[in-house]
Write a protein that holds these residues in place. Structure first.
Motif, short mmCIF file in Angstrom:
data_model
loop_
_atom_site.label_atom_id
_atom_site.label_comp_id
_atom_site.label_asym_id
_atom_site.label_seq_id
_atom_site.Cartn_x
_atom_site.Cartn_y
_atom_site.Cartn_z
N GLU A 199 0.83 -1.21 0.00
CA GLU A 199 0.00 0.00 0.00
C GLU A 199 0.87 1.26 0.00
N GLN A 200 1.93 1.24 0.79
CA GLN A 200 2.82 2.41 0.84
C GLN A 200 3.51 2.64 -0.51
N ASP A 201 3.93 1.55 -1.16
CA ASP A 201 4.56 1.68 -2.49
C ASP A 201 3.57 2.26 -3.50
N LEU A 202 2.34 1.79 -3.44
CA LEU A 202 1.32 2.29 -4.36
C LEU A 202 0.98 3.75 -4.06
N GLN A 203 1.00 4.12 -2.79
CA GLN A 203 0.71 5.50 -2.42
C GLN A 203 1.79 6.44 -2.96
N ARG A 204 3.06 5.99 -2.90
CA ARG A 204 4.14 6.81 -3.46
C ARG A 204 4.04 6.88 -4.98
N ALA A 205 3.62 5.78 -5.61
CA ALA A 205 3.52 5.75 -7.07
C ALA A 205 2.34 6.57 -7.58
N VAL A 206 1.25 6.57 -6.80
CA VAL A 206 0.04 7.30 -7.21
C VAL A 206 -0.35 8.23 -6.06
N PRO A 207 0.33 9.36 -5.91
CA PRO A 207 0.04 10.26 -4.79
C PRO A 207 -1.41 10.72 -4.81
N GLY A 208 -2.01 10.73 -3.64
CA GLY A 208 -3.39 11.16 -3.53
C GLY A 208 -4.41 10.07 -3.74
N ALA A 209 -3.95 8.85 -4.03
CA ALA A 209 -4.87 7.73 -4.25
C ALA A 209 -5.50 7.30 -2.94
N ARG A 210 -6.70 6.76 -3.03
CA ARG A 210 -7.40 6.17 -1.88
C ARG A 210 -7.23 4.66 -1.97
N ILE A 211 -6.52 4.07 -0.97
CA ILE A 211 -6.09 2.67 -1.07
C ILE A 211 -6.54 1.91 0.18
N ALA A 212 -6.92 0.65 -0.03
CA ALA A 212 -7.28 -0.21 1.10
C ALA A 212 -6.95 -1.66 0.75
N SER A 213 -6.62 -2.42 1.77
CA SER A 213 -6.37 -3.85 1.60
C SER A 213 -6.58 -4.53 2.95
N PHE A 214 -6.42 -5.84 2.99
CA PHE A 214 -6.52 -6.57 4.25
C PHE A 214 -5.43 -6.14 5.22
#
Length: 735
Positions: A114-129
């Motif tokens: 999730e942190q990697d995806l947040q850095r790759a897509v700043p401002g994204a809304r992300i959730a996982s288990f």
């Protein structure tokens, strides 16, 4: 033995006021050839300038702004700067045997992902288990899990009829983020509607609208060369070269008054090519016929304007009505296509009635001086065909009707919407990730989740209630970025792809539950598509009534009959609904989809395509109907025999209508080379509609039914004649 030669009867002056007015207009044009030519030259040059500017002024929005789902999606996008109608990206991982998502190391890897995806897509809304501990993100066996990523609205573009698209740069950045990621030692794959669509289209895409128009133009020239067998084949193409940029110039001017959608450029370029050539083809063929009767060049032009020009005028009116009827639809982009499409026949008619006479008067005789072959054999073939249909008119009428009705029955099962995820993509990583979800039992729902907007304090309660809805696999109420300004987004995952029939039933069920919750609304792409369908096709009966009424009045005046217009409208409606049947077979059921386009069937028909196909095919079908029936009416007035009118009418127009239909078909077929799945769906409907109309309706049903109805074809009650302000005509004796 009976011969099938058709002798050319002496030409008569135009029979009605419209024909005489057109003959007078042509006389004026021929007296001012230089003025007319210079005027069109200036407009054409301005048109080429406008063509380069028009795309920058066009709108790319494809939403219905007043629907409940659009309002909900707009609120989600405004409050959270992500989500709403835009499909998310989904990072999928299937863990090794013996490992489940509950393992602490796996959850830690998921949080890192999730942190990697947040850095790759700043401002994204992300959730996982990993961050939520909610089983909504894990398969029943615990081995497959996913992270959902809603990119920020700043990287989302309205770039296609299907709606929102994530920018290529964002997709590439997200792919890089998961490329080296590992969760529980397993590879992570990224999927999503945007990635699957990119795989389906290929990296290079298809040619732009200019290249498509050039492809269609070359194909049209080949057909015209076969029809005319002389340099005269270039004349109709010249008319299209003028009509298309002038129409685009008018579209550019229209953008100053109202929003016009990007799709209009494709329609003007390709449909404008076909219509402009059709109208010029009709007038040029009649001019050549009049010259073969012994008329002088200019007199032949005047005669052609009074007869074929009259048919062009009425045809252009019916095509314009077909396109203008889209104005009653409650969707801005469809209305803009009605405005833009209206300009296509109007400009094409103006070119055919003013510029074409000048060209024929100056270069026509020289262009037609050397023919490679005679063309009267085609007329004899069509006359033979017409007599064959007349001899078996009942069987022909019933057989043709049966084919259309069978396709109409297929169309009743049409499922309108967005393609299911499994129909997209090729063999890349996005498709592999989707297959992982499918095998695990999660299915494709994460690629198009239902987003429920609810008060933040009730988020957990709302998620719990949504999880009990029939058809829902799980619901999640993440914290953090999923809460803003006192509201929260609850993510609902149905058991089936939300774009499937079962998925839509689940959306309806979720809406019913949400309606009982305070301040709770339902968004997501599927809900917006469903509202679009309800809004557009709920207004369709009004559109149908409007177009039928106005067309009936126009054709009743043109044919001086109330039977022919009613029959023409009925046939055209059957033709259009049969075309919908072909679209259903190809795109929903997969008949020929892979062979024609190299893709899997979508499981549905693109929601906006049938109504656009209706407007264009109805207009084009009526176009050809007017060409044929106008000539039959003319021959009936001359001979007094319905059967002879059918034979002469088919002999005079059969080759013309077939060639015109082939040119338009090739224009639509070239649209399918764009590489865009949405345009391929539209091209399928338009091309199939032209073929059905040319092969079944015009070649079979029209001659069969006109012969079968006999003198009733020409019936006009006295009261109708007075209402339409038609002159009294002594009826011809039926021989």
């Amino acid at each position: 033995m009976r011969t099938t030669t058709i002798s050319a009867p002496p030409s008569a002056p135009p029979a009605d006021r419209t024909g005489r007015w057109l003959a007078g207009l042509t006389g004026w044009v021929l007296a001012h050839k230089r003025l007319v030519a210079v005027g069109w030259l200036v407009l054409t040059l301005l048109g080429f300038f406008g063509s380069a500017k028009v795309t920058d002024a066009l709108n790319e929005s494809f939403t219905m702004p007043d629907s409940a789902s659009t309002i909900a999606n707009d609120r989600i996008a405004d409050r959270f700067a992500s989500g709403g109608a835009t499909p998310p990206l989904v990072a999928v991982v299937t863990l090794p045997p013996g490992t489940t998502a509950s393992a602490p190391a796996v959850r830690a890897d998921l949080r890192t992902l999730e942190q990697d995806l947040q850095r790759a897509v700043p401002g994204a809304r992300i959730a996982s288990f990993g961050s939520t501990s909610e089983r909504a993100y894990v398969s029943d066996d615990g081995r497959t899990t996913f992270a959902i990523v809603h990119p920020p609205t700043a990287v989302v573009e309205d770039a296609g009829p299907s709606g929102n698209e994530i920018s290529d740069a964002t997709l590439a950045s997200a792919e890089r983020a998961v490329a080296g990621a590992r969760v529980g030692g397993a590879e992570v794959r990224l999927t999503g509607a945007a990635l699957l669509a990119r795989e389906a289209e290929g990296e290079g895409g298809g040619p732009g609208f200019l290249n498509e128009t050039l492809i269609a133009g070359v194909a049209a020239l080949v057909v015209l060369a076969f029809v005319f067998a002389s340099a005269l084949a270039l004349v109709p193409l010249m008319m299209a070269i003028v009509a298309i940029p002038v129409t685009l110039l008018a579209v550019w001017g229209l953008t100053a008054l109202t929003e016009v959608n990007l799709v209009v450029v494709f329609l003007v370029s390709l449909i404008g090519l076909g219509i402009a050539i059709d109208y010029a083809l009709l007038v040029v063929m009649r001019w050549r016929e009049e010259r073969e009767r012994g008329e002088s060049d200019e007199q032949a032009i005047v005669r052609a304007a009074g007869t074929a020009g009259r048919a062009v005028l009425f045809s252009g009116s019916t095509v314009a009505i077909g396109l203008l009827s889209a104005l009653v639809l409650p969707v801005p982009f469809l209305r803009s296509m009605g405005y833009g499409g209206l300009l296509i026949p109007l400009v094409s008619v103006a070119v055919a009635l003013t510029l074409l006479p000048v060209v024929l008067a100056t270069v026509g005789p020289v262009a037609d001086a050397r023919r490679l072959r005679r063309t009267d054999r085609a007329e004899r073939h069509w006359a033979t065909w017409a007599r064959l249909v007349i001899r078996h008119r009942v069987a022909a009428a019933l057989g043709g009707t049966a084919v259309l009705v069978a396709l109409c029955v297929v169309a009743q099962g049409m499922l309108l919407g967005t393609p299911e995820a499994r129909s997209l993509g090729g063999t890349g990583g996005a498709k592999a990730a989707l297959e992982q979800l499918d095998r695990s039992g999660i299915d494709a729902a994460p690629l198009a989740p239902i987003e429920v907007l609810t008060p933040a304090g009730r988020a957990d309660e709302t998620a719990a209630r949504m999880a009990t809805v029939d058809g829902v696999r799980a619901a999640s109420a993440p914290g953090g970025a999923w809460h803003a300004d006192g509201v929260a987004v609850v993510e609902v995952f149905p058991r089936s792809d939300t774009n499937s029939q079962a998925g839509r039933r689940t959306v309806d069920a979720v809406r019913d539950v949400a309606a009982a919750q305070p301040a709770t609304t339902v968004g997501g792409g599927t809900a917006e598509t469903m509202d679009f369908i309800d809004g557009v096709y709920g207004s369709f009966p009004l559109m149908l009534a409007l177009i039928s009424l106005v067309t009936f009045v126009l054709l009743a005046r043109a044919f001086r009959s109330i039977v022919l217009p009613a029959k023409a409208i009925a046939m055209n409606l059957l033709s259009v609904f049969a075309t919908w049947g072909v679209m259903t077979l190809v795109w929903q059921h997969g008949v020929g989809t892979e062979q024609l386009f190299g893709v899997d069937p979508s499981g549905s028909v693109l929601s906006w395509a049938p109504v656009i196909v209706f407007a264009f095919i109805y207009g084009l079908s009526m176009d050809y109907e007017v060409f044929i029936l106008a000539r039959m009416r003319e021959e009936y007035d001359r001979t007094g025999s319905t059967d002879e009118a059918v034979v002469r009418g088919m002999a005079g127009t059969g080759r013309l209508v077939t060639s015109a239909a082939l040119i338009v078909f090739l224009a639509f077929a070239s649209m399918a080379t764009a590489g865009d799945a949405d345009l391929q769906v539209l091209a399928t409907g338009l091309a199939a509609g032209v073929l059905i109309d040319a092969l079944v309706v015009r070649s079979l049903l029209v001659p069969a039914t006109v012969s079968w109805f006999g003198r009733w074809n020409w019936w006009m009650p006295e009261r109708g004649r007075r209402l339409l302000r038609l002159p009294a005509v002594t009826p011809a004796a039926e021989s």
